[in-house]
Write a protein that holds these residues in place. Structure first.
Motif, PDB file in Angstrom:
ATOM      1  N   SER A 194     -30.012  18.214  76.356  1.00  0.00           N
ATOM      2  CA  SER A 194     -28.779  18.360  77.124  1.00  0.00           C
ATOM      3  C   SER A 194     -28.040  17.029  77.055  1.00  0.00           C
ATOM      4  O   SER A 194     -28.610  15.980  77.374  1.00  0.00           O
ATOM      5  CB  SER A 194     -29.061  18.732  78.580  1.00  0.00           C
ATOM      6  OG  SER A 194     -29.589  20.039  78.683  1.00  0.00           O
ATOM      7  N   ASP A 214     -21.725  30.251  68.849  1.00  0.00           N
ATOM      8  CA  ASP A 214     -22.091  28.868  69.169  1.00  0.00           C
ATOM      9  C   ASP A 214     -21.124  27.896  68.498  1.00  0.00           C
ATOM     10  O   ASP A 214     -20.652  26.928  69.114  1.00  0.00           O
ATOM     11  CB  ASP A 214     -23.517  28.567  68.706  1.00  0.00           C
ATOM     12  CG  ASP A 214     -24.572  29.277  69.541  1.00  0.00           C
ATOM     13  OD1 ASP A 214     -24.197  30.136  70.363  1.00  0.00           O
ATOM     14  OD2 ASP A 214     -25.760  28.978  69.377  1.00  0.00           O
ATOM     15  N   LEU A 256     -18.125  24.697  69.580  1.00  0.00           N
ATOM     16  CA  LEU A 256     -17.962  23.367  69.005  1.00  0.00           C
ATOM     17  C   LEU A 256     -16.545  23.177  68.470  1.00  0.00           C
ATOM     18  O   LEU A 256     -15.894  22.156  68.754  1.00  0.00           O
ATOM     19  CB  LEU A 256     -18.977  23.158  67.882  1.00  0.00           C
ATOM     20  CG  LEU A 256     -18.921  21.794  67.187  1.00  0.00           C
ATOM     21  CD1 LEU A 256     -19.338  20.681  68.141  1.00  0.00           C
ATOM     22  CD2 LEU A 256     -19.812  21.781  65.950  1.00  0.00           C
ATOM     23  N   THR A 298     -14.009  22.776  71.212  1.00  0.00           N
ATOM     24  CA  THR A 298     -14.027  21.425  71.781  1.00  0.00           C
ATOM     25  C   THR A 298     -13.311  20.451  70.858  1.00  0.00           C
ATOM     26  O   THR A 298     -12.562  19.575  71.311  1.00  0.00           O
ATOM     27  CB  THR A 298     -15.477  20.958  71.998  1.00  0.00           C
ATOM     28  OG1 THR A 298     -16.174  21.922  72.805  1.00  0.00           O
ATOM     29  CG2 THR A 298     -15.519  19.608  72.704  1.00  0.00           C
ATOM     30  N   THR A 336     -21.145  19.542  79.327  1.00  0.00           N
ATOM     31  CA  THR A 336     -22.517  19.381  78.844  1.00  0.00           C
ATOM     32  C   THR A 336     -22.765  20.282  77.643  1.00  0.00           C
ATOM     33  O   THR A 336     -22.460  21.479  77.686  1.00  0.00           O
ATOM     34  CB  THR A 336     -23.540  19.727  79.946  1.00  0.00           C
ATOM     35  OG1 THR A 336     -23.374  18.842  81.054  1.00  0.00           O
ATOM     36  CG2 THR A 336     -24.965  19.616  79.427  1.00  0.00           C
ATOM     37  N   PHE A 337     -23.286  19.700  76.572  1.00  0.00           N
ATOM     38  CA  PHE A 337     -23.779  20.465  75.435  1.00  0.00           C
ATOM     39  C   PHE A 337     -25.287  20.628  75.578  1.00  0.00           C
ATOM     40  O   PHE A 337     -26.018  19.635  75.708  1.00  0.00           O
ATOM     41  CB  PHE A 337     -23.478  19.754  74.114  1.00  0.00           C
ATOM     42  CG  PHE A 337     -22.077  19.908  73.624  1.00  0.00           C
ATOM     43  CD1 PHE A 337     -21.674  21.075  72.990  1.00  0.00           C
ATOM     44  CD2 PHE A 337     -21.149  18.890  73.793  1.00  0.00           C
ATOM     45  CE1 PHE A 337     -20.373  21.223  72.519  1.00  0.00           C
ATOM     46  CE2 PHE A 337     -19.849  19.025  73.337  1.00  0.00           C
ATOM     47  CZ  PHE A 337     -19.454  20.193  72.705  1.00  0.00           C
ATOM     48  N   LEU A 370     -28.418  21.829  73.457  1.00  0.00           N
ATOM     49  CA  LEU A 370     -28.758  22.048  72.053  1.00  0.00           C
ATOM     50  C   LEU A 370     -30.228  22.412  71.914  1.00  0.00           C
ATOM     51  O   LEU A 370     -31.090  21.869  72.622  1.00  0.00           O
ATOM     52  CB  LEU A 370     -28.490  20.788  71.220  1.00  0.00           C
ATOM     53  CG  LEU A 370     -27.100  20.154  71.308  1.00  0.00           C
ATOM     54  CD1 LEU A 370     -27.061  18.872  70.482  1.00  0.00           C
ATOM     55  CD2 LEU A 370     -26.024  21.125  70.846  1.00  0.00           C
ATOM     56  N   LEU A 395     -26.480  26.222  70.244  1.00  0.00           N
ATOM     57  CA  LEU A 395     -25.582  25.317  70.982  1.00  0.00           C
ATOM     58  C   LEU A 395     -24.936  26.095  72.117  1.00  0.00           C
ATOM     59  O   LEU A 395     -24.475  27.228  71.935  1.00  0.00           O
ATOM     60  CB  LEU A 395     -24.530  24.748  70.030  1.00  0.00           C
ATOM     61  CG  LEU A 395     -23.460  23.817  70.599  1.00  0.00           C
ATOM     62  CD1 LEU A 395     -23.033  22.802  69.526  1.00  0.00           C
ATOM     63  CD2 LEU A 395     -22.216  24.614  71.050  1.00  0.00           C
ATOM     64  N   ASN A 396     -24.917  25.493  73.286  1.00  0.00           N
ATOM     65  CA  ASN A 396     -24.227  26.074  74.435  1.00  0.00           C
ATOM     66  C   ASN A 396     -23.384  25.000  75.097  1.00  0.00           C
ATOM     67  O   ASN A 396     -23.751  23.816  75.082  1.00  0.00           O
ATOM     68  CB  ASN A 396     -25.239  26.649  75.439  1.00  0.00           C
ATOM     69  CG  ASN A 396     -24.551  27.373  76.590  1.00  0.00           C
ATOM     70  OD1 ASN A 396     -23.883  28.381  76.382  1.00  0.00           O
ATOM     71  ND2 ASN A 396     -24.696  26.859  77.797  1.00  0.00           N
ATOM     72  N   LEU A 397     -22.255  25.397  75.660  1.00  0.00           N
ATOM     73  CA  LEU A 397     -21.357  24.447  76.331  1.00  0.00           C
ATOM     74  C   LEU A 397     -21.163  24.900  77.769  1.00  0.00           C
ATOM     75  O   LEU A 397     -20.903  26.074  78.038  1.00  0.00           O
ATOM     76  CB  LEU A 397     -20.013  24.400  75.608  1.00  0.00           C
ATOM     77  CG  LEU A 397     -18.936  23.498  76.216  1.00  0.00           C
ATOM     78  CD1 LEU A 397     -19.375  22.029  76.190  1.00  0.00           C
ATOM     79  CD2 LEU A 397     -17.620  23.668  75.463  1.00  0.00           C
ATOM     80  N   VAL A 431     -18.928  14.185  68.532  1.00  0.00           N
ATOM     81  CA  VAL A 431     -18.143  14.626  69.693  1.00  0.00           C
ATOM     82  C   VAL A 431     -17.184  13.526  70.134  1.00  0.00           C
ATOM     83  O   VAL A 431     -16.029  13.792  70.498  1.00  0.00           O
ATOM     84  CB  VAL A 431     -19.072  15.053  70.846  1.00  0.00           C
ATOM     85  CG1 VAL A 431     -18.265  15.368  72.101  1.00  0.00           C
ATOM     86  CG2 VAL A 431     -19.907  16.263  70.435  1.00  0.00           C
TER      87      VAL A 431
END
Length: 293
Positions: A250, A212, A216, A219, A268-269, A271, A290-292, A190
């Motif tokens: 997180s 998901d 990524l 981003t 915040t990711f 995972l 994965l969530n953002l 990242v």
């Protein structure tokens, strides 16, 4: 005070559920803190410089969370690095401890507050950037992990509660402990953004949701740079040998526009890491969700 074999199942998006509450503005958190079965209030006040926290119990009594003399602050009030708060009964005395992550003068700080029958004591503080909980929901002794990830290097400190005191113990950590090696690589990934030609690393599960992955890639393709701030983890399930099978992470980053250095925000990711057994009997973790936010 301390300063310092493939299991087949349906992969759920449990990565989207946070176990730390992020404090962007003053906030009241309802929880049973003293184990009497009634909801208490953890009130976090944020002004333009600092955070202040007060516990309002159901019986009408109130207690301030005062930081110890070694770290005489609960953290700087910054929109791009908000405080994170969690309550968890790691001591298993039916009274929840209060865990804080924030920053002070650009460095991460951690605090742990414990009820001592009269007030809340600040029993732990650290400049580490990872706070984790191990075995908090099974029949083993819960552990608190305070770790630091910097430039790919990982250091750990492990603690257990003994008679309502936090005691450090030594542990020989494997490289893949709680998927920490994966997390270190993900942080580096990242922080290398933007990258319009991103190739998905092999530590992602091959059947991870396309939605998901779009988070990524989105981003990676933004004209933004990312700097890691802090993170947290908690094991969710275990195999027959008691090894964590699923671990929720997180990871918090400061996002800065490449065209305007004053345009900053927090992202915040979340995972979900899942354990897979290799052909030689060893195991590895992979990112299965994965969530953002």
């Amino acid at each position: 005070m301390l300063c310092a074999s493939i299991v087949l199942f349906k992969y759920s998006n449990s990565s989207s559920t946070a176990f730390f509450t992020s404090i962007e503005d003053s906030k009241s958190i309802q929880d049973d803190l003293n184990g009497d079965g009634k909801k208490d209030i953890l009130y976090v006040k944020k002004d333009d410089k600092n955070y202040y926290i007060q516990v309002n119990l159901h019986d009408g009594t109130s207690y301030a969370l005062d930081p110890g003399s070694n770290f005489p602050t609960l953290g700087d009030s910054l929109d791009y690095w908000p405080m994170k708060v969690s309550t968890l009964d790691v001591s298993r005395n039916n009274i929840k401890e209060i865990f804080l992550q924030s920053s002070f003068h650009g460095k991460p700080i951690q605090h742990i507050f414990l009820w001592n029958e009269k007030k809340y004591d600040d029993i732990f503080c650290s400049n580490n950037n990872i706070l984790g909980f191990v075995d908090s929901k099974n029949n083993k002794t819960p552990r608190v992990i305070s770790a630091n990830i910097y430039n790919g290097e990982i250091s750990y400190n492990s603690y257990i509660f003994v008679k309502d005191k936090l005691k450090q113990f030594n542990y020989n950590y494997p490289a893949n402990y709680m998927g920490m090696d994966i997390i270190s690589n993900f942080i580096s990934l990242v922080q290398s953004f933007p990258n319009e030609s991103l190739t998905l690393p092999p530590y992602f599960y091959h059947n991870i949701s396309g939605s998901d992955l779009n988070l990524l890639y989105g981003t990676a393709n933004n004209s933004m740079s990312y700097s890691f701030e802090d993170g947290s983890f908690k094991d969710l399930s275990w195999d027959s040998n008691g090894v964590p099978h699923e671990v929720k992470w997180s990871l918090n980053f400061k996002s800065t526009s490449l065209s305007d250095s004053k345009a900053v925000k927090a992202i915040t990711f979340d995972l979900l890491l899942t354990k897979f057994t290799n052909s030689d009997g060893t195991f590895t973790y992979k990112i299965t969700s994965l969530n953002l936010r």
